[in-house]
Write a protein that holds these residues in place. Structure first.
Motif, PDB file in Angstrom:
ATOM      1  N   GLU A 192       0.819  -1.214   0.000  1.00 57.12           N
ATOM      2  CA  GLU A 192       0.000   0.000   0.000  1.00 57.12           C
ATOM      3  C   GLU A 192       0.859   1.273   0.000  1.00 57.12           C
ATOM      4  OE1 GLU A 192      -2.702  -0.484   3.277  1.00 57.12           O
ATOM      5  OE2 GLU A 192      -4.173  -1.545   2.030  1.00 57.12           O
ATOM      6  N   GLU A 225      -1.067   3.727   9.804  1.00 60.77           N
ATOM      7  CA  GLU A 225      -2.431   3.204   9.742  1.00 60.77           C
ATOM      8  C   GLU A 225      -2.915   2.800  11.125  1.00 60.77           C
ATOM      9  OE1 GLU A 225      -2.613  -0.184   7.178  1.00 60.77           O
ATOM     10  OE2 GLU A 225      -0.594  -0.828   7.673  1.00 60.77           O
ATOM     11  N   LEU A 275      -7.953   2.255  -0.818  1.00 60.93           N
ATOM     12  CA  LEU A 275      -7.770   1.746   0.540  1.00 60.93           C
ATOM     13  C   LEU A 275      -9.088   1.586   1.293  1.00 60.93           C
ATOM     14  CD1 LEU A 275      -4.667   3.911   1.591  1.00 60.93           C
ATOM     15  CD2 LEU A 275      -4.668   1.606   0.626  1.00 60.93           C
TER      16      LEU A 275
END
Ligand SMILES: Nc1nc2c(ncn2[C@@H]2O[C@H](COP(=O)(O)OP(=O)(O)OP(=O)(O)O)[C@@H](O)[C@H]2O)c(=O)[nH]1
Ligand SMILES: [Mg+2]
Length: 305
Positions: A192, A225, A275
């Motif tokens: 990511e 995150e 995402l």
């Protein structure tokens, strides 16, 4: 009978290799732009079909490379060709108003590389949406003379026309396998944070001109995150947009920061879709002279075989 294996998508820059990978995956894992030399690394995408699993590598466009950056891009593509079971050479139908029939020097060279690799190869003629069907016939004939293609498939990565024929042709050439190579839920090898850097580069390439798109590199410094894990639904990303000169930096930032803001907003919106969370994206522009020529910088940016 089940088949599984690797395919390298190779071809000149800008013929639609990354667009095809995205089309096959149904996700935007490889960035795309109207400019040549967009893809700089190889990108794996896994297509799960009924009777076959096709692991495709999108590769940088093959061209006569001069700078260390470009040489690494070309080495990446040729190196990938050596590792796969099947080659997919992509070309585009009709460039410009005078629909081009002659394959040209670069395609002859790439075909030579495919021949040397000893791999079976499929020829994909992309962008058929923009040419009248009849004009394809002489194009197909010209390319047939180059190599003993296992299949020649005209298609459009943009509209999806005939893409299923392409996957069938590729699947049929893969080795028989007892089991899939990758679990069902694997789509790509792109992390990511790599995708985040690439999405920023995609917008920066699209919105800038002249030499700037090629002098850009993006590096993600922060990918936090923690709030996503706690159910807060936010990913915090900090990225540096590298350029080679102060004058380029001024352009990428724009008047009162307007250009950087446009790049950031567009990249953030696309990232949020990918995402499935809110994204906070902070961009900084920095200068590193001649990063394209420095082995250490290229390595840090993940460019090269
Ligand atoms: N009309 C049309 N345009 C296409 C098609 N496929 C790709 N394009 C366009 O062609 C341009 C280049 O596409 P890319 O997928 O970035 O090409 P690429 O081969 O990956 O290019 P490099 O990464 O630079 O080697 C983009 O503007 C695409 O939108 C197609 O089937 N039809
Ligand atoms: Mg590409």
């Amino acid at each position: 009978m089940f088949r599984a294996g690797f395919v390298a998508i190779v071809g000149r820059p800008n013929v639609g290799k990354s667009t095809l990978l995205n089309r096959l995956l149904g996700e935007h894992v490889a960035i795309v732009s109207a400019r040549p030399q967009t893809t700089r690394t190889r990108i794996l995408g896994v297509v799960h079909e009924e009777g076959a699993q096709i692991a495709l590598f999108d590769t940088p466009g093959l061209h006569r490379a001069e700078s260390p950056l470009n040489r690494r891009m070309v080495e990446t593509a040729l190196g990938t060709l050596a590792e796969v079971d099947v080659a997919l050479l992509l070309v585009e139908a009709g460039t410009g108003p005078d629909l081009r029939v002659d394959p040209g020097e670069t395609v002859r060279w790439i075909t030579q590389e495919i021949r040397k690799s000893g791999k079976p190869a499929v020829l994909g003629i992309n962008k058929v949406d923009r040419v009248p069907r009849l004009t394809l016939l002489p194009v197909i004939e010209a390319y047939r003379g180059l190599f003993d293609w296992a299949a020649v498939v005209p298609f459009s990565a943009l509209t999806g026309e005939n893409v299923d024929h392409l996957t069938r042709a590729l699947g049929a050439l893969l080795p028989e396998a007892e089991a899939p190579l990758f679990p069902e839920d694997v789509l790509t090898d792109q992390a990511e944070r790599v995708l985040a850097a690439e999405y920023v580069r995609e917008q920066a390439m699209e919105l800038t001109r002249d030499e700037i798109p090629y002098a850009l590199a993006v590096e993600v410094e922060e990918f936090d995150e923690s709030s996503r894990r706690e159910g807060g639904g936010l990913v915090r990303i900090g990225a540096v947009v590298w350029v080679e000169r102060e004058s380029q930096k001024a352009i990428v930032i724009g008047k009162g920061g307007s250009m950087l803001k446009r790049i950031g907003t567009r990249a953030r919106e696309k990232l949020e879709r990918l995402l499935g969370t809110k994204v906070f994206l902070r961009l900084t522009v920095k200068v590193e002279e001649r990063w394209r020529e420095r082995a250490a910088s290229l390595k840090r940016l993940g460019i090269g075989p």
